[in-house]
Design a protein around this motif. Structure first.
Motif, mmCIF file in Angstrom:
data_model
loop_
_atom_site.group_PDB
_atom_site.id
_atom_site.type_symbol
_atom_site.label_atom_id
_atom_site.label_comp_id
_atom_site.label_asym_id
_atom_site.label_seq_id
_atom_site.Cartn_x
_atom_site.Cartn_y
_atom_site.Cartn_z
ATOM 1 N N ARG A 1 29.758 -45.310 -18.678
ATOM 2 C CA ARG A 1 31.173 -45.080 -18.916
ATOM 3 C C ARG A 1 31.809 -46.433 -19.237
ATOM 4 N N PRO A 2 32.964 -46.403 -19.897
ATOM 5 C CA PRO A 2 33.631 -47.664 -20.213
ATOM 6 C C PRO A 2 33.785 -48.536 -18.968
ATOM 7 N N GLY A 3 33.509 -49.823 -19.149
ATOM 8 C CA GLY A 3 33.586 -50.776 -18.049
ATOM 9 C C GLY A 3 32.235 -51.148 -17.479
ATOM 10 N N ASP A 4 31.212 -50.329 -17.726
ATOM 11 C CA ASP A 4 29.868 -50.690 -17.263
ATOM 12 C C ASP A 4 29.398 -51.923 -18.032
ATOM 13 N N LEU A 5 28.611 -52.756 -17.378
ATOM 14 C CA LEU A 5 28.041 -53.928 -18.041
ATOM 15 C C LEU A 5 26.738 -53.531 -18.720
ATOM 16 N N VAL A 6 26.514 -54.037 -19.916
ATOM 17 C CA VAL A 6 25.268 -53.790 -20.652
ATOM 18 C C VAL A 6 24.542 -55.119 -20.833
ATOM 19 N N PHE A 7 23.216 -55.086 -20.664
ATOM 20 C CA PHE A 7 22.415 -56.304 -20.632
ATOM 21 C C PHE A 7 21.314 -56.285 -21.677
ATOM 22 N N PHE A 8 21.000 -57.498 -22.156
ATOM 23 C CA PHE A 8 20.037 -57.657 -23.233
ATOM 24 C C PHE A 8 19.115 -58.841 -22.950
ATOM 25 N N ASN A 9 17.911 -58.762 -23.522
ATOM 26 C CA ASN A 9 16.967 -59.870 -23.502
ATOM 27 C C ASN A 9 16.914 -60.408 -24.926
ATOM 28 N N THR A 10 17.677 -61.449 -25.194
ATOM 29 C CA THR A 10 17.759 -62.005 -26.543
ATOM 30 C C THR A 10 16.845 -63.206 -26.747
ATOM 31 N N THR A 11 16.234 -63.682 -25.661
ATOM 32 C CA THR A 11 15.409 -64.891 -25.758
ATOM 33 C C THR A 11 13.923 -64.621 -25.528
#
Length: 166
Positions: free
Chosen positions: A91-101
């Motif tokens: 839902r809006p406000g949740d944090l989304v995470f990525f592995n960019t490295t």
């Protein structure tokens, strides 16, 4: 090379003209949307936590701080907070995470709904991107819910839920 740059520039132009922070947000007119709107145009700055410049975790830290929620200033540390949420439960406000490295959690943004998230991009500053863009889809790690349901209704939903208003 020139063709790739032209295509990239056209893509950015379309993205900027087709999406605005306010009206296009799934939680427009919410307190969170207003805080994110205030960051529009802020450039990227490594270690930045203010409107003078943000890195990705500095951006999420700033937005949440304006809502009365403290976050640490590091995407990996933010990933250790809250509870995991599947993509279809976000839902809006949740944090989304990525592995960019290629070395674990290295990027974070704030889910805005409708497949979009706000973040501070190292190349573009504070922008809204789609989770479905190849770059982000291929690097997506997960989402975390930091806000309680009551906090969500207070700051991230368009209209407060009458059952949760005291």
């Amino acid at each position: 090379m020139k063709k790739k740059l032209t295509i990239a520039a056209m893509g950015l132009a379309i993205a900027f003209t087709s999406f605005t922070f306010g009206g296009g947000s799934a939680f427009a007119d919410s307190k969170m949307d207003q805080v994110i709107q205030d960051t529009k145009g802020t450039s990227y700055r490594s270690g930045g936590t203010t409107l003078d410049g943000f890195d990705c975790s500095g951006f999420t830290m700033y937005v949440y701080q304006k809502l009365g929620i403290k976050l640490p200033h590091q995407s990996g540390s933010q990933f250790k907070m809250g509870s995991s949420v599947s993509r279809d439960e976000m839902r809006p406000g949740d944090l989304v995470f990525f592995n960019t490295t290629g070395r674990g959690i290295s990027h974070v943004g704030i889910f805005m709904g409708e497949g979009k998230f706000a973040h501070s991009s190292s190349s573009r500053g504070v922008v809204v991107s789609s989770l479905n863009e190849n770059y982000y889809a291929n690097r997506y790690v997960g989402a975390k819910r930091i806000m309680s349901t009551d906090a969500y209704h207070a700051v991230a939903s368009e209209t407060p839920d009458d059952d949760n208003v005291e």
